[in-house]
Enzyme design. Structure first.
Site, PDB file in Angstrom:
ATOM      1  N   SER A 149       0.730  -1.134  -0.037  1.00  0.00           N
ATOM      2  CA  SER A 149       0.081  -0.161   0.005  1.00  0.00           C
ATOM      3  C   SER A 149       0.831   1.072  -0.102  1.00  0.00           C
ATOM      4  O   SER A 149       0.250   2.450  -0.294  1.00  0.00           O
ATOM      5  CB  SER A 149      -0.805   0.051   1.290  1.00  0.00           C
ATOM      6  OG  SER A 149      -0.186   0.278   2.409  1.00  0.00           O
ATOM      7  N   LYS A 187       1.003   4.508   7.055  1.00  0.00           N
ATOM      8  CA  LYS A 187       0.365   5.636   6.072  1.00  0.00           C
ATOM      9  C   LYS A 187       0.711   7.043   6.272  1.00  0.00           C
ATOM     10  O   LYS A 187       1.342   7.172   7.304  1.00  0.00           O
ATOM     11  CB  LYS A 187      -1.191   5.382   6.271  1.00  0.00           C
ATOM     12  CG  LYS A 187      -1.949   4.329   5.995  1.00  0.00           C
ATOM     13  CD  LYS A 187      -1.782   3.874   4.401  1.00  0.00           C
ATOM     14  CE  LYS A 187      -2.700   2.644   4.170  1.00  0.00           C
ATOM     15  NZ  LYS A 187      -1.882   1.498   4.823  1.00  0.00           N
TER      16      LYS A 187
END
Length: 229
Positions: A149, A187
């Site tokens: 990701s 993230k």
């Protein structure tokens, strides 16, 4: 390692596809896991997709495919843009003797984006030598990356990220965030009004928009180690 709910949902989807050839509806998944709303199913599906256990198939109803099953059957309990430009250390190449005193040994606390509760991540499983040039002041730890990701930020599956422990982060920094007290993820953090966005660096994944009380910063990214085998 998956959380108990993630594991239950994955096995339910797998069994339904095996029996009927089609994945269950969101209502069926909600009822099977005894959840109050479908928003919880959406979060679990996103987490399973991010970890590479399922895949959404385009242009098909109930478009879920089980890619792989967990290696361990019993989940849940702990065991035993200023784009980021990572400084990559090739772990297979030994450091020259002259640099022996310029490294610090840090604990490897687990895998990031594996859905593991933070209490489990805090159990040391290994130690790794990290160049002092990556660190600076403060307390640090290392996590192994699982999933892609953050691919477009230069962070690949199997890399080791060096994290400076702390609960504060500047807008746009890559952080280890604890989501809803359960799931740790790597993230880019951005503040959008009264909300916090956790942005992936891969267009195949969606940004998660959460309330400030749903996200706790555990530390921020300061370096990356890549081993070549």
């Amino acid at each position: 390692m998956l959380t108990r709910k993630q594991h239950e949902l994955l096995m339910f989807i797998h069994q339904r596809i095996k029996e009927q050839g089609v994945s269950p509806s969101f209502d069926e998944m909600k009822d099977a896991l005894d959840l109050a709303s479908k928003s919880g199913i959406h979060r679990l599906i996103t987490a399973l997709e991010e970890r590479g256990f399922i895949r959404r198939l385009a242009h098909r109803a109930r478009a879920l495919e089980v890619v792989r099953l967990p290696e361990q059957a019993a989940p849940g309990a702990p065991r035993g843009r200023q784009p980021f430009k990572p400084q990559v250390v090739e772990g297979a190449k030994p450091a020259p003797p002259a640099a022996a005193n310029d490294v610090r040994e840090l604990p490897v606390l687990g895998k990031i984006a594996a859905g593991t509760p933070i209490a489990a991540i805090q159990h040391e499983r290994d130690r790794i030598q990290v160049p002092e040039a990556l660190l600076g002041g403060g307390e640090h730890f290392v996590l192994e990356v699982q999933g892609d990701s953050m691919r477009d930020a230069g962070i690949l599956d199997g890399d080791y990220v060096v994290i400076r422990k702390g609960d504060q982060a500047v807008n746009g920094e890559i952080v280890v965030a604890l989501v809803m007290g359960e799931e740790a993820t790597l993230k880019r953090l951005r503040r959008r009004g009264n909300s916090i966005a956790l942005e992936p660096a891969n267009p195949n994944y969606e940004t998660r928009l959460l309330g400030p009380d749903q996200v706790q910063v555990q530390g921020k990214l300061v370096g990356l180690i890549r081993r070549y085998h």
